[in-house]
Design an enzyme around this catalytic site. Structure first.
Site, PDB file in Angstrom:
ATOM      1  N   SER A  53     -11.584  -1.596  -1.495  1.00  0.00           N
ATOM      2  CA  SER A  53     -10.926  -3.138  -1.616  1.00  0.00           C
ATOM      3  C   SER A  53     -11.948  -4.249  -1.481  1.00  0.00           C
ATOM      4  O   SER A  53     -12.957  -4.374  -2.567  1.00  0.00           O
ATOM      5  CB  SER A  53      -9.837  -3.213  -0.436  1.00  0.00           C
ATOM      6  OG  SER A  53      -9.065  -4.219  -0.589  1.00  0.00           O
ATOM      7  N   ASP A  92      -0.833  -0.734  -7.393  1.00  0.00           N
ATOM      8  CA  ASP A  92      -1.844  -1.621  -6.895  1.00  0.00           C
ATOM      9  C   ASP A  92      -2.034  -2.709  -7.661  1.00  0.00           C
ATOM     10  O   ASP A  92      -2.331  -2.801  -8.770  1.00  0.00           O
ATOM     11  CB  ASP A  92      -3.257  -1.006  -6.461  1.00  0.00           C
ATOM     12  CG  ASP A  92      -4.110  -1.753  -5.859  1.00  0.00           C
ATOM     13  OD1 ASP A  92      -3.958  -2.645  -5.328  1.00  0.00           O
ATOM     14  OD2 ASP A  92      -5.326  -1.251  -5.629  1.00  0.00           O
ATOM     15  N   HIS A 133      -2.340   0.587  -2.656  1.00  0.00           N
ATOM     16  CA  HIS A 133      -3.496   0.099  -2.109  1.00  0.00           C
ATOM     17  C   HIS A 133      -3.677   0.295  -0.685  1.00  0.00           C
ATOM     18  O   HIS A 133      -2.721   0.216  -0.034  1.00  0.00           O
ATOM     19  CB  HIS A 133      -3.283  -1.701  -2.326  1.00  0.00           C
ATOM     20  CG  HIS A 133      -4.802  -2.137  -1.967  1.00  0.00           C
ATOM     21  ND1 HIS A 133      -5.689  -2.391  -2.961  1.00  0.00           N
ATOM     22  CD2 HIS A 133      -5.272  -2.670  -0.555  1.00  0.00           C
ATOM     23  CE1 HIS A 133      -6.770  -2.851  -2.277  1.00  0.00           C
ATOM     24  NE2 HIS A 133      -6.551  -3.140  -1.100  1.00  0.00           N
TER      25      HIS A 133
END
Length: 404
Positions: free
Chosen positions: A196, A350, A380
């Site tokens: 991320s 995501d 995610h």
């Protein structure tokens, strides 16, 4: 005393009832504004995890309103409260690299040759995450790949704005590359890795080091559902997954603004796309465009977005979004073609999926070898759930096994 006690009990009961109503209201709001796609396996687990996160945020907001602590500090405390015991297969030590806290994981087993080295940058939107939140993940990577893993505790926003996190990760990586012999690491096998926001930092560090001759060249970069641009929050994946936990489209833009200047004042403009002038959007359209996304990823309810212009005042506040150290997808070809072999993991459900797909294309167009692994049933944050007891997801373990 006989009068005070009943009053106190009534007050506490009222406070508790109000608190419960507030939490339930937040959960109901979340239910009406979120969506668990049918392609996600074990949707009830994802909903439970999301409700836990919502409850934590609500309690944090209450504590902030009554002056005990900030919401951010409370959420960080809750996320990082778990501590693991000794690992029988690893030496684990906390150190400082150039004033940056790091945690090193070294396999105890003897090795006939120098080991691989992994610089790991945790996710959390540049606002959350820590050495503790990614402890299980780093231990697993170190054990299973028999590598020396260095987890970096970089400074967080909004207290420390861009480029603080990037500078911490770069400085820690440079220090490691200059002292590899102390850790028995092969100079030809050092990797940067992150999930991320950590994937963003890994990509930025990799770009910065690409043309350097004073430190060993990186062997590879591993980018786990990275966020790599802030020009367009209306790409197909942002539209399709805007309400899918654990990262809403609005929160993705919110975190990027927190990292940039410590607040989310221009959130509305960023979401609608009126934060970047049209001429600059057109300049970067060769790299950031739905046209570069394979057609099969557009079938799930995507509608092309009209280009909007912006005011000079708004752009002045967010113009650093055009800096590759903040948005690595915007780096010049002369930098991208020098990048090391890359592994990119994306998840279908995501909002950041298309950032990974666009970077994959950029790397391949510049002759960089890319291994791409796509979790068709992933969302995610799924990698961090690989070992969360009864709240784990098989797809998370599958993704992590491919990373290893």
């Amino acid at each position: 005393m006989a009068v005070v006690l009943p009053v106190l009990v009534l007050f506490l009961a009222g406070f508790l009832a109000g608190f419960i109503l507030l939490v339930m209201g937040a959960i109901n709001f979340d239910f009406s504004n979120s969506e668990i796609p049918p392609g996600v396996n074990q949707p009830a687990k994802l909903r439970i995890i999301h409700v836990i996160l919502i409850c934590t945020a609500v309690v944090g907001k209450i504590l902030e309103n009554i002056g005990i602590c900030t919401q951010v500090s409370f959420v960080r405390y809750v996320q990082g409260r778990k501590t693991l015991g000794v690992d029988p297969k690893l030496f684990i030590k906390d150190l400082w690299f150039e004033k940056v806290p790091v945690r090193i994981y070294q396999p105890k087993a003897l090795s006939a040759s120098q080991r691989r080295g992994v610089m790991f940058f945790h996710g959390g939107g540049w606002v959350f995450g820590s050495l503790e939140t990614h402890e299980k993940l780093c231990r697993f990577i170190a054990r299973e790949s028999e590598s020396v893993v260095v987890s970096v505790g970089y400074r967080l926003a909004p207290e420390h704005k861009y480029p603080a996190a990037y500078e911490d990760c770069l400085n820690a990586t440079q220090h490691f590359l200059q002292h590899l012999e102390h850790y028995g690491v092969d100079p030809a096998r050092v990797i940067v890795c992150g999930d991320s926001a950590g994937g963003n930092l890994a990509a930025a560090v990799s770009q910065t080091l690409a043309g350097r001759s004073d430190v060993p060249k990186l062997r590879a970069q591993i980018l786990i559902y990275p966020g790599l641009q802030a020009l367009d929050f209306n790409l197909p994946s942002y539209q399709q997954n805007q309400g899918v936990p654990l990262l809403f489209r609005e929160r993705a833009a919110f975190y990027m603004l927190q990292y940039l200047h410590g607040n989310a004042i221009n959130l509305e403009e960023v979401l609608e796309g009126s934060h970047i002038p049209v001429d600059i959007k057109l300049k970067y359209r060769k790299w950031v465009s739905p046209d570069n996304i394979p057609e099969k990823f557009k079938v799930r309810g995507y509608k092309p977005h009209v280009l909007l212009d912006c005011t000079t005042e708004v752009f002045e506040k967010v113009k650093r979004f055009c800096e590759p150290n903040l948005c690595p997808l915007l780096a010049e070809d002369s930098v991208v073609h020098q990048l090391p072999e890359s592994f990119i993991l994306t998840c279908e459900y995501d909002v950041l999926r298309d950032d990974g797909l666009l970077y994959k294309k950029r790397l391949e167009d510049n002759g960089v070898r890319v291994t791409w692994y796509h979790l068709e049933d992933g969302f995610h944050g799924i990698i961090n759930s690989f070992n969360s007891d009864w709240l784990s997801f098989p797809a998370g373990k599958r993704g992590l096994d491919n990373i290893v």
